[in-house]
Every structure is written in structure tokens, then in C-alpha cells.
Design a protein around this motif. Structure first.
Motif, PDB file in Angstrom:
ATOM      1  N   ALA A   1     -56.437  -6.561 -36.277  1.00  0.00           N
ATOM      2  CA  ALA A   1     -56.926  -5.472 -35.426  1.00  0.00           C
ATOM      3  C   ALA A   1     -58.016  -4.641 -36.108  1.00  0.00           C
ATOM      4  N   ARG A   2     -58.294  -4.945 -37.337  1.00  0.00           N
ATOM      5  CA  ARG A   2     -59.264  -4.171 -38.111  1.00  0.00           C
ATOM      6  C   ARG A   2     -60.619  -4.138 -37.405  1.00  0.00           C
ATOM      7  N   GLU A   3     -61.208  -2.987 -37.421  1.00  0.00           N
ATOM      8  CA  GLU A   3     -62.554  -2.811 -36.859  1.00  0.00           C
ATOM      9  C   GLU A   3     -63.590  -3.297 -37.871  1.00  0.00           C
ATOM     10  N   GLY A   4     -64.782  -3.565 -37.393  1.00  0.00           N
ATOM     11  CA  GLY A   4     -65.860  -3.932 -38.297  1.00  0.00           C
ATOM     12  C   GLY A   4     -66.257  -5.384 -38.249  1.00  0.00           C
TER      13      GLY A   4
ATOM     14  N   THR B   1     -65.329  -9.650 -36.968  1.00  0.00           N
ATOM     15  CA  THR B   1     -64.306 -10.682 -37.126  1.00  0.00           C
ATOM     16  C   THR B   1     -64.177 -11.127 -38.573  1.00  0.00           C
TER      17      THR B   1
ATOM     18  N   ALA C   1     -62.220  -8.656 -40.451  1.00  0.00           N
ATOM     19  CA  ALA C   1     -60.798  -8.742 -40.113  1.00  0.00           C
ATOM     20  C   ALA C   1     -60.137  -9.895 -40.863  1.00  0.00           C
TER      21      ALA C   1
ATOM     22  N   ARG D   1     -58.333 -13.566 -31.850  1.00  0.00           N
ATOM     23  CA  ARG D   1     -59.261 -12.704 -32.589  1.00  0.00           C
ATOM     24  C   ARG D   1     -60.599 -13.399 -32.775  1.00  0.00           C
TER      25      ARG D   1
ATOM     26  N   ARG E   1     -62.551 -13.318 -29.565  1.00  0.00           N
ATOM     27  CA  ARG E   1     -63.158 -11.993 -29.406  1.00  0.00           C
ATOM     28  C   ARG E   1     -64.433 -11.896 -30.236  1.00  0.00           C
TER      29      ARG E   1
ATOM     30  N   ASP F   1     -68.071 -11.061 -28.939  1.00  0.00           N
ATOM     31  CA  ASP F   1     -68.788  -9.912 -29.504  1.00  0.00           C
ATOM     32  C   ASP F   1     -70.101 -10.320 -30.169  1.00  0.00           C
TER      33      ASP F   1
ATOM     34  N   ASP G   1     -70.391 -11.969 -33.102  1.00  0.00           N
ATOM     35  CA  ASP G   1     -70.402 -12.084 -34.551  1.00  0.00           C
ATOM     36  C   ASP G   1     -69.900 -13.443 -35.046  1.00  0.00           C
TER      37      ASP G   1
END
Length: 181
Positions: free
Chosen positions: A59-62, A64, A67, A122, A125, A129, A131
Motif C-alpha cells: 500500500a506504500r505510496e510513491g 510500484t 512499494a 498492485r 495498478r 498509473d 509506472d
């Protein structure tokens, strides 16, 4: 939970369990019903108590990659903590078991599949996004990193140091897809 984590399902006897809990056989059966039912509870407790780091890292931001870097770093720490058995209870448990324990094997295989699905989600996502390249096979990449995590858990059970696991994680991250691909 700790006994099952240290010894596995087949390696933990009924006497081990009643002795650790300080209860009689009848109290055990009245409370839990069976060793297998208790094992299910132990797995759920493990997921609540010791498995939260996995989802926190995802769930960490910044981005993939950040994370997954956090996930690999957290695994190196969690798998080598002094206050708990080495490795991961789910990764190292019941890959082989007696024919009568197929339900236990399937329970843990299902947990490992769910972990890989969380990794894939993840990664998907990350593709959405921008990335990760659109050509990224999220399921294959999730299987790769899931396998890497399970391998790190086995290495920890075999006595690998935190520093060794960090190096394994660093090398594993070299397989990360090039964003420009």
C-alpha cells in the motif's frame, strides 16, 4: 500459532499443543474441535499478527517499484526477527504433507495464491498509473516476486542473515521491468 510456525502442522503433536496451552485433551476438543480447526485459527492469527507488513508495504505510496522495494526490505526484516520463528509460516508450511492432510496443504496453497494475487493487483495498478510498461505481465511478475519472497523465507529458516536476505532482495529487484520498455 508459534508452535505451528516453528514445527509445521505435522511436526506439532497434540501433546505439544495441550502442553503449551496448559489444558486437558477434553478442554482442547471442547474449545477447538480438532487440531486442524486450531491450525486454521493459527493461520488467521498469523495473518493478523505477523502478516500485516506484507499489505502495508504493497500500500506504500510513491510508485510500484517503491512499494516492491519496501516489500522486499520488510521481508528481510520480518523473516529474521529475533522475537519470532524465522521465515514465513505460510511460505514454509505444508508444501509436503501426509495424504490425510490435503486440506491443510490446500489451505496454505490458497493463502500463497492470495498473496500472489495481491502482488498482481498492485502491479496492475502500476501499469494503470504508468509506472510499469503496458506490456507487463502482472501475473508472471507477481509469481516471480512471490517466489522470491517464499525463497527468502526458506533461506531465513535455513539460517540466512538479514543482510543476506537484503542482498537477495536487491538482486531480485534487478529483474524489475524497465519503465521505458
Amino acid at each position: 500459532m508459534r508452535l505451528f510456525w516453528e514445527r509445521g502442522y505435522d511436526g506439532t503433536s497434540f501433546d505439544d499443543l495441550t502442553g503449551a496451552m496448559g489444558i486437558s485433551a477434553s478442554s482442547f476438543y471442547n474449545t477447538f474441535g480438532s487440531k486442524e480447526a486450531l491450525y486454521h485459527e493459527a493461520i488467521e492469527a498469523y495473518l493478523r499478527v505477523a502478516g500485516g507488513w506484507f499489505f502495508d508495504a504493497l500500500a506504500r505510496e510513491g510508485g510500484t517499484r517503491a512499494a516492491f522495494d519496501a516489500l522486499m526490505a520488510a521481508a528481510a526484516v520480518e523473516f529474521t526477527r529475533d522475537d519470532q520463528p524465522a521465515g514465513c509460516m505460510i511460505s514454509t508450511a505444508a508444501t509436503q504433507c501426509s495424504p490425510g492432510q490435503v486440506r491443510v496443504r490446500d489451505l496454505l496453497a490458497g493463502q500463497r495464491t492470495r498473496a500472489d494475487a495481491a502482488l498482481a493487483t498492485r502491479l496492475e495498478r502500476g501499469v494503470a498509473d504508468g509506472d510499469l510498461p503496458e506490456s507487463t505481465d502482472a501475473n508472471a511478475l507477481a509469481a516471480f516476486y512471490g517466489s522470491l519472497l517464499r525463497g527468502m523465507a526458506v533461506q531465513a529458516r535455513d539460517g540466512a542473515s538479514r543482510e543476506r536476505l537484503r542482498e537477495i532482495a536487491r538482486i531480485g529487484m534487478l529483474a524489475w521491468p524497465d519503465e521505458g520498455a
